[in-house]
Structure formats: structure tokens, C-alpha cells
Design an enzyme around this catalytic site. Structure first.
Site, PDB file in Angstrom:
ATOM      1  N   ARG A 105      -8.913  -6.795  13.377  1.00  0.00           N
ATOM      2  CA  ARG A 105      -8.208  -5.922  14.305  1.00  0.00           C
ATOM      3  C   ARG A 105      -9.156  -4.780  14.644  1.00  0.00           C
ATOM      4  NH1 ARG A 105      -4.590  -6.568  18.104  1.00  0.00           N
ATOM      5  NH2 ARG A 105      -2.954  -4.972  18.143  1.00  0.00           N
ATOM      6  N   ARG A 131      -0.778   6.266  15.875  1.00  0.00           N
ATOM      7  CA  ARG A 131      -0.677   7.581  15.224  1.00  0.00           C
ATOM      8  C   ARG A 131      -1.510   8.613  15.964  1.00  0.00           C
ATOM      9  NH1 ARG A 131      -3.104   5.220   9.459  1.00  0.00           N
ATOM     10  NH2 ARG A 131      -4.902   4.203  10.371  1.00  0.00           N
ATOM     11  N   ASP A 171     -10.202   0.266   0.589  1.00  0.00           N
ATOM     12  CA  ASP A 171     -10.327   1.695   0.809  1.00  0.00           C
ATOM     13  C   ASP A 171     -11.687   2.152   0.277  1.00  0.00           C
ATOM     14  OD1 ASP A 171      -8.031   2.398   2.176  1.00  0.00           O
ATOM     15  OD2 ASP A 171      -6.817   2.478   0.358  1.00  0.00           O
ATOM     16  N   GLU A 183      -4.705   7.041  18.195  1.00  0.00           N
ATOM     17  CA  GLU A 183      -5.295   5.797  17.678  1.00  0.00           C
ATOM     18  C   GLU A 183      -4.500   4.601  18.196  1.00  0.00           C
ATOM     19  OE1 GLU A 183      -6.219   6.040  13.462  1.00  0.00           O
ATOM     20  OE2 GLU A 183      -5.774   3.916  13.241  1.00  0.00           O
ATOM     21  N   TYR A 220      -9.415  -5.701   2.800  1.00  0.00           N
ATOM     22  CA  TYR A 220      -8.802  -4.455   3.252  1.00  0.00           C
ATOM     23  C   TYR A 220      -9.062  -3.384   2.197  1.00  0.00           C
ATOM     24  CZ  TYR A 220      -4.913  -1.763   5.457  1.00  0.00           C
ATOM     25  OH  TYR A 220      -4.126  -0.840   6.096  1.00  0.00           O
ATOM     26  N   ARG A 224       0.825  -1.205   0.000  1.00  0.00           N
ATOM     27  CA  ARG A 224       0.000   0.000   0.000  1.00  0.00           C
ATOM     28  C   ARG A 224       0.860   1.257   0.000  1.00  0.00           C
ATOM     29  NH1 ARG A 224      -5.237  -0.229   1.993  1.00  0.00           N
ATOM     30  NH2 ARG A 224      -4.982   1.659   3.237  1.00  0.00           N
ATOM     31  N   ARG A 279       9.535   5.949  -3.542  1.00  0.00           N
ATOM     32  CA  ARG A 279       9.955   6.682  -4.742  1.00  0.00           C
ATOM     33  C   ARG A 279      11.252   7.443  -4.515  1.00  0.00           C
ATOM     34  NH1 ARG A 279       5.257  10.048  -3.088  1.00  0.00           N
ATOM     35  NH2 ARG A 279       3.567   8.927  -4.077  1.00  0.00           N
TER      36      ARG A 279
HETATM   37  P1  FAD Z   1     -18.455   0.200   7.279  1.00  0.00           P
HETATM   38  O1  FAD Z   1     -18.114   1.624   7.139  1.00  0.00           O
HETATM   39  O2  FAD Z   1     -17.816  -0.592   8.372  1.00  0.00           O
HETATM   40  O3  FAD Z   1     -20.020   0.083   7.419  1.00  0.00           O
HETATM   41  C1  FAD Z   1     -20.668  -1.088   7.831  1.00  0.00           C
HETATM   42  C2  FAD Z   1     -21.880  -0.660   8.648  1.00  0.00           C
HETATM   43  O4  FAD Z   1     -22.679  -1.816   8.916  1.00  0.00           O
HETATM   44  C3  FAD Z   1     -21.501  -0.061   9.994  1.00  0.00           C
HETATM   45  O5  FAD Z   1     -22.108   1.211  10.139  1.00  0.00           O
HETATM   46  C4  FAD Z   1     -22.047  -1.067  10.999  1.00  0.00           C
HETATM   47  O6  FAD Z   1     -22.533  -0.449  12.183  1.00  0.00           O
HETATM   48  C5  FAD Z   1     -23.171  -1.719  10.225  1.00  0.00           C
HETATM   49  N1  FAD Z   1     -23.505  -3.064  10.685  1.00  0.00           N
HETATM   50  C6  FAD Z   1     -22.658  -4.112  10.808  1.00  0.00           C
HETATM   51  N2  FAD Z   1     -23.320  -5.174  11.280  1.00  0.00           N
HETATM   52  C7  FAD Z   1     -24.613  -4.797  11.436  1.00  0.00           C
HETATM   53  C8  FAD Z   1     -25.783  -5.457  11.899  1.00  0.00           C
HETATM   54  N3  FAD Z   1     -25.754  -6.724  12.313  1.00  0.00           N
HETATM   55  N4  FAD Z   1     -26.950  -4.765  11.939  1.00  0.00           N
HETATM   56  C9  FAD Z   1     -26.997  -3.461  11.561  1.00  0.00           C
HETATM   57  N5  FAD Z   1     -25.915  -2.797  11.107  1.00  0.00           N
HETATM   58  C10 FAD Z   1     -24.745  -3.455  11.055  1.00  0.00           C
HETATM   59  N6  FAD Z   1     -10.298   4.395   3.207  1.00  0.00           N
HETATM   60  C11 FAD Z   1      -9.807   5.336   2.361  1.00  0.00           C
HETATM   61  O7  FAD Z   1     -10.168   5.329   1.173  1.00  0.00           O
HETATM   62  N7  FAD Z   1      -8.928   6.297   2.801  1.00  0.00           N
HETATM   63  C12 FAD Z   1      -8.529   6.361   4.091  1.00  0.00           C
HETATM   64  O8  FAD Z   1      -7.741   7.249   4.455  1.00  0.00           O
HETATM   65  C13 FAD Z   1      -9.026   5.390   5.012  1.00  0.00           C
HETATM   66  N8  FAD Z   1      -8.637   5.409   6.293  1.00  0.00           N
HETATM   67  C14 FAD Z   1      -9.148   4.484   7.169  1.00  0.00           C
HETATM   68  C15 FAD Z   1      -8.751   4.553   8.493  1.00  0.00           C
HETATM   69  C16 FAD Z   1      -9.262   3.644   9.411  1.00  0.00           C
HETATM   70  C17 FAD Z   1      -8.826   3.737  10.840  1.00  0.00           C
HETATM   71  C18 FAD Z   1     -10.177   2.637   8.978  1.00  0.00           C
HETATM   72  C19 FAD Z   1     -10.718   1.634   9.957  1.00  0.00           C
HETATM   73  C20 FAD Z   1     -10.569   2.574   7.654  1.00  0.00           C
HETATM   74  C21 FAD Z   1     -10.057   3.485   6.731  1.00  0.00           C
HETATM   75  N9  FAD Z   1     -10.444   3.460   5.390  1.00  0.00           N
HETATM   76  C22 FAD Z   1      -9.934   4.400   4.520  1.00  0.00           C
HETATM   77  C23 FAD Z   1     -11.357   2.420   4.872  1.00  0.00           C
HETATM   78  C24 FAD Z   1     -12.829   2.864   4.850  1.00  0.00           C
HETATM   79  O9  FAD Z   1     -13.236   3.157   6.167  1.00  0.00           O
HETATM   80  C25 FAD Z   1     -13.665   1.719   4.295  1.00  0.00           C
HETATM   81  O10 FAD Z   1     -13.224   1.317   3.038  1.00  0.00           O
HETATM   82  C26 FAD Z   1     -15.164   2.048   4.159  1.00  0.00           C
HETATM   83  O11 FAD Z   1     -15.614   3.010   5.064  1.00  0.00           O
HETATM   84  C27 FAD Z   1     -15.923   0.756   4.364  1.00  0.00           C
HETATM   85  O12 FAD Z   1     -17.304   0.930   4.103  1.00  0.00           O
HETATM   86  P2  FAD Z   1     -18.272  -0.304   4.375  1.00  0.00           P
HETATM   87  O13 FAD Z   1     -19.643   0.157   4.031  1.00  0.00           O
HETATM   88  O14 FAD Z   1     -17.758  -1.524   3.725  1.00  0.00           O
HETATM   89  O15 FAD Z   1     -18.142  -0.636   5.944  1.00  0.00           O
HETATM   90  N1  UDP Z   2       3.166   0.786   7.996  1.00  0.00           N
HETATM   91  C1  UDP Z   2       4.267   0.837   8.817  1.00  0.00           C
HETATM   92  N2  UDP Z   2       4.740   2.044   9.256  1.00  0.00           N
HETATM   93  C2  UDP Z   2       4.158   3.209   8.909  1.00  0.00           C
HETATM   94  C3  UDP Z   2       3.023   3.175   8.071  1.00  0.00           C
HETATM   95  C4  UDP Z   2       2.542   1.944   7.644  1.00  0.00           C
HETATM   96  O1  UDP Z   2       4.798  -0.208   9.164  1.00  0.00           O
HETATM   97  O2  UDP Z   2       4.627   4.276   9.344  1.00  0.00           O
HETATM   98  C5  UDP Z   2       2.666  -0.538   7.555  1.00  0.00           C
HETATM   99  C6  UDP Z   2       1.752  -1.163   8.601  1.00  0.00           C
HETATM  100  O3  UDP Z   2       1.895  -2.563   8.565  1.00  0.00           O
HETATM  101  C7  UDP Z   2       0.387  -0.739   8.101  1.00  0.00           C
HETATM  102  C8  UDP Z   2       0.568  -0.856   6.591  1.00  0.00           C
HETATM  103  O4  UDP Z   2       1.910  -0.413   6.369  1.00  0.00           O
HETATM  104  O5  UDP Z   2      -0.638  -1.584   8.597  1.00  0.00           O
HETATM  105  C9  UDP Z   2      -0.398  -0.054   5.743  1.00  0.00           C
HETATM  106  O6  UDP Z   2      -0.288   1.302   6.094  1.00  0.00           O
HETATM  107  P1  UDP Z   2      -1.477   2.339   5.853  1.00  0.00           P
HETATM  108  O7  UDP Z   2      -0.981   3.684   6.240  1.00  0.00           O
HETATM  109  O8  UDP Z   2      -2.002   2.156   4.493  1.00  0.00           O
HETATM  110  O9  UDP Z   2      -2.536   1.821   6.947  1.00  0.00           O
HETATM  111  P2  UDP Z   2      -4.052   2.266   7.275  1.00  0.00           P
HETATM  112  O10 UDP Z   2      -4.116   3.765   7.100  1.00  0.00           O
HETATM  113  O11 UDP Z   2      -4.929   1.503   6.351  1.00  0.00           O
HETATM  114  O12 UDP Z   2      -4.210   1.853   8.701  1.00  0.00           O
END
Ligand code: FAD
Ligand code: UDP
Length: 373
Positions: free
Chosen positions: A250, A281, A351, A301, A349, A173, A177
Site C-alpha cells: 500500500r 488522518r 515498527d 495522509e 509490518y 496493534r 482497555r
Molecule cells: P525504509 O525506511 O523504507 O528504508 C528503506 C530505504 O531503502 C529507503 O530509503 C529507500 O529509498 C531505499 N531503497 C529501496 N530500494 C532501493 C534501491 N533499489 N536502491 C537504493 N535504495 C533503495 N514505526 C514506529 O515505530 N512508530 C510509528 O509511529 C510509525 N509510523 C509510521 C507511519 C507511516 C506512515 C509509515 C509508512 C511507517 C511508520 N512506521 C512507524 C514504521 C517505520 O517507518 C519503519 O519500521 C522503519 O522506518 C522501516 O525502516 P527500513 O529501513 O526497514 O525501511
Molecule cells: N484502524 C482503524 N481505525 C483507526 C485506527 C486504526 O480501523 O482509527 C485499523 C486500520 O486497519 C489500521 C490498523 O488499525 O491499518 C492499524 O492501525 P495503526 O494506527 O497502528 O496504523 P499505522 O499507524 O501503522 O498506519
């Protein structure tokens, strides 16, 4: 007889919301439920001190697809935010992703050729032909120095296991560069929705019936009786009562803090790469929107194990879990009126842009133009 809806959509995250928007546009009647008290899933924001605080961790929208970019821009305008996280390691700050700025800070090298020669020597000495896990993949991409300083311990905190026990794709991910470019993503399009992510989701769901704080599993047969088809975006193993065992996820813990100062860290994201800090972070939310508020909100976090009391966030796509997933997918493939989608139901996993692409694909598979109820 009391089938009132074409679709019951379980989960109001991006998958559920995009699917509902498309179905509604095609004239299908939808009910969206969510067990949380708000819509939007993990992109949800809360307003604190006039700042859009990303409740579930930093969310930066990025995509290489013009189609997905145009799609999301229907729901909001995006600003020009570019993610450029910093990494704190052994008391020093470095630029991410791994680029000429990082190499200069690490070794004092100024040219791409000098940086390449250091990294290539390290990579060659590790000698992995087919990297089998995250550790081998990292050593064969960036070498031992960078692995030890930035990846080994961060990964251990993030995933609760050694990098040698994790799939290789996770580290791919991160760009590597040999230019002075701190953009964390290689994609053509990037930004944060002006006004926040809630605006996007509210617009998607604006003409759709939504019931919050309703858990599908608390009243499963009632919910199943309401609609012709179910779109399920929760955990696939929970849908099948964990009959083949639990898939591991996780989880995260977020500590939001308000500080009565203008700026806490001067950047939206700082990664803490050592084991001495328990969190992975610190996010400072105002920087996503170039905010000029008087105070600031930061979030520490922490990565933790998933349990009944906390949310699943990251699927752990190692060999053991992927074997279990295959068995659940066999059951899912046999369903004629359940559609599984999103990070939890597909156990991927993903986005945001990938979730949207998946929802659009599954919506188009429904071939609404070709049938009426
Ligand atoms: P979710 O957003 O998890 O939605 C699922 C929903 O279903 C939830 O609201 C949950 O409450 C509901 N649900 C589950 N089970 C039930 C049930 N039994 N009954 C009723 N409701 C239920 N993506 C990016 O593109 N850029 C980023 O920078 C980025 N950063 C992230 C950072 C973190 C910390 C995390 C965790 C994710 C990040 N993502 C990022 C990924 C992004 O959050 C997901 O790709 C996207 O939001 C997932 O959408 P989803 O609808 O699949 O799931
Ligand atoms: N990672 C790392 N050090 C960093 C940033 C990322 O080791 O400073 C590794 C780590 O295993 C992480 C993965 O690269 O889970 C993907 O990073 P990303 O920033 O895409 O994670 P996310 O924002 O999805 O949590």
C-alpha cells in the site's frame, strides 16, 4: 580485485543505518546507497517553519525493550511525548485507543463494568471462535458498534480492500482497555527524539560513506562488484526481478500545508474514520515536540495503490501475497552473501523498534569478532 568494501548497504533507512553503524564499529568498511535524495528512509524529517515535519507520516518511537531503548538513546535524547490520537466519526470526536473515555463518549457509561457489559454482549453475539480476518478479529475484540464506527471504513481507506480480506493481526496493534488511559501504546518506553529523527540517522552514518540518489537496480553489476556482501533493504520481489510475481504494497500520498495560525487541531494525530473524508488522518507536527512556533504545518495522509511512480510503504500480508513471499524467501535463504532486512525486504509490518531489533540480530549473526577479512 576492485572489491573495496566489506558491505554494500542498499537503503539508508533504520535497518541499513543500524547495520552500517554496527559494522563500522566492528571495523568493517561500508558503503551505503539510497535511491532517495536523503538518508533515513521513512523516518526522514524536513524542517518547515522551524518545525520538524515527518515527511512520510507520523513516527512515534515506542518499545517494551530496555535494550532497544538504551540503544536508540545513544543517538538522541527523547522527549516525553505520548501518542493519544483522536478519531473523528460521523461529526464527533472520540479518544483512541478504545478505552473508558471512548466508551463514555459513545454510550455515556462511566464504569468499566458498564462498558464491559455492552462490549461483551456484542462480542458474544458475533461468536467467532477463531477469527480468520481483520473483520472477524475486530468483531470478536470490540464488537459491532466500535467496528462500524471506527474500523470498517478507516480500514477500507487505508488498505483499499474490505476488512474481511485482511489478516487479523493488523487490528491487534490497537490496545483495548477499561481504564481512562488514552496512550496509544502499551510499551514501557515512548517518545520523539529531541531535534528530530535526522539527528539519529546522521549520527549512525556519520563515519560511513553514503551515496544518495543512487538506485541499486540502475547499475546492479557495478554495485555488486564493489563489496564482499550486500545488505539489501529494498523490495525483495524487485531484487528477484519479480520472477514469481509482484508482492503488493500500500502506498501513501502526503499533502503538507502551512497554516498561519498557532494551532490547527490541538493534537498531533486525528484519524478520519468515515468515507466522506478521502484522507485517513491529519497530522499536526509541532505537537510531537510541544512546539510554540507562530505558524503550524499539517499533513493530510491518503492511502493509495503502489505503482512505479510512488513508494511502497505497507506490505499487504494477506494469504495470496504471503504465498508469493515464501517463494522469494526460498531464494533468499540460498544466498551466501546477501542479507535481507527491514520492512520491504522482510515484507513485514514492522515498527521502528522491530526494525532495529532485526538489524541488530542480523549484525550479530555476522560474528565480526570471530573473523577478519
Ligand atoms: P525504509 O525506511 O523504507 O528504508 C528503506 C530505504 O531503502 C529507503 O530509503 C529507500 O529509498 C531505499 N531503497 C529501496 N530500494 C532501493 C534501491 N533499489 N536502491 C537504493 N535504495 C533503495 N514505526 C514506529 O515505530 N512508530 C510509528 O509511529 C510509525 N509510523 C509510521 C507511519 C507511516 C506512515 C509509515 C509508512 C511507517 C511508520 N512506521 C512507524 C514504521 C517505520 O517507518 C519503519 O519500521 C522503519 O522506518 C522501516 O525502516 P527500513 O529501513 O526497514 O525501511
Ligand atoms: N484502524 C482503524 N481505525 C483507526 C485506527 C486504526 O480501523 O482509527 C485499523 C486500520 O486497519 C489500521 C490498523 O488499525 O491499518 C492499524 O492501525 P495503526 O494506527 O497502528 O496504523 P499505522 O499507524 O501503522 O498506519
Amino acid at each position: 580485485a576492485n572489491v573495496k568494501y566489506d558491505y554494500l548497504i542498499v537503503g539508508s533507512g533504520l535497518f541499513g543505518s543500524v547495520f552500517a553503524y554496527e559494522a563500522n564499529k566492528a571495523g568493517k568498511k561500508c558503503l551505503v546507497i539510497d535511491r532517495r535524495s536523503h538518508s533515513g528512509g521513512n523516518v526522514h524529517c524536513q524542517n518547515l517553519e522551524g518545525i520538524n515535519v515527518h515527511s512520510y507520516g507520523a513516527h512515534i518511537f515506542h518499545t517494551d525493550s530496555l535494550q532497544i531503548w538504551n540503544y536508540i538513546n545513544q543517538f538522541a535524547d527523547f522527549n516525553h511525548y505520548i501518542n493519544s490520537p483522536l478519531a473523528l466519526s460521523e461529526g464527533n470526536l472520540y479518544n483512541l485507543p478504545f478505552n473508558m473515555n471512548t466508551f463514555y463518549q459513545l454510550w455515556g457509561v462511566k464504569t468499566p463494568a458498564e462498558a464491559r457489559s455492552i462490549i461483551e454482549a456484542e462480542v458474544n453475539s458475533s461468536n467467532f471462535k477463531n477469527p480468520a480476518n481483520l473483520e472477524e478479529q475486530a468483531l470478536s475484540l470490540v464488537g459491532e458498534s466500535i467496528y462500524k464506527k471506527f474500523i470498517q471504513h478507516y480500514t477500507k481507506k487505508q488498505w483499499g480492500r474490505d476488512a474481511s480480506c485482511l489478516p487479523a493481526f493488523i487490528i491487534k496493534r490497537l490496545p483495548l482497555r477499561y481504564t481512562y488511559n488514552n496512550n496509544y501504546f502499551n510499551d514501557r518506553y515512548q517518545g520523539i527524539p529531541i531535534g528530530g529523527y535526522n539527528l539519529v540517522v546522521n549520527k549512525m552514518l556519520q563515519n560511513i560513506e553514503l551515496r544518495l540518489s543512487h538506485d541499486f537496480f540502475k547499475d546492479r553489476s557495478f554495485f555488486e562488484s564493489l563489496a564482499e556482501k550486500i545488505v539489501f533493504t529494498g523490495k525483495i520481489d524487485e531484487f528477484y526481478q519479480y520472477q514469481y510475481g509482484k508482492l503488493e504494497y500500500r502506498s501513501l500520498k502526503f499533502e503538507h500545508e502551512i497554516h498561519d495560525i498557532h494551532d490547527y487541531q490541538g493534537n498531533a494525530v486525528v484519524n478520519y474514520c468515515d468515507l466522506t473524508a478521502a484522507f485517513t488522518r491529519i497530522i499536526e507536527h509541532k505537537h510531537f515536540e510541544f512546539g510554540s512556533q507562530k505558524s503550524t504545518v499539517i499533513t493530510k495522509e491518503y492511502a493509495i495503490n503502489e505503482s512505479l511512480n510512488n513508494e511502497p510503504y505497507y506490505p499487504i500480508n494477506d494469504t495470496k501475497n504471503m504465498k508469493i513471499l515464501k517463494r522469494y524467501q526460498c531464494l533468499a535463504d540460498k544466498e551466501s552473501n546477501v542479507i535481507f532486512g527491514g520492512r520491504l525486504a522482510e515484507y513485514r509490518y514492522y515498527d521502528m523498534h522491530q526494525v532495529i531489533a532485526s538489524a541488530l540480530k542480523k549484525a550479530s549473526d555476522e560474528q565480526w569478532n570471530n573473523f577478519t577479512r
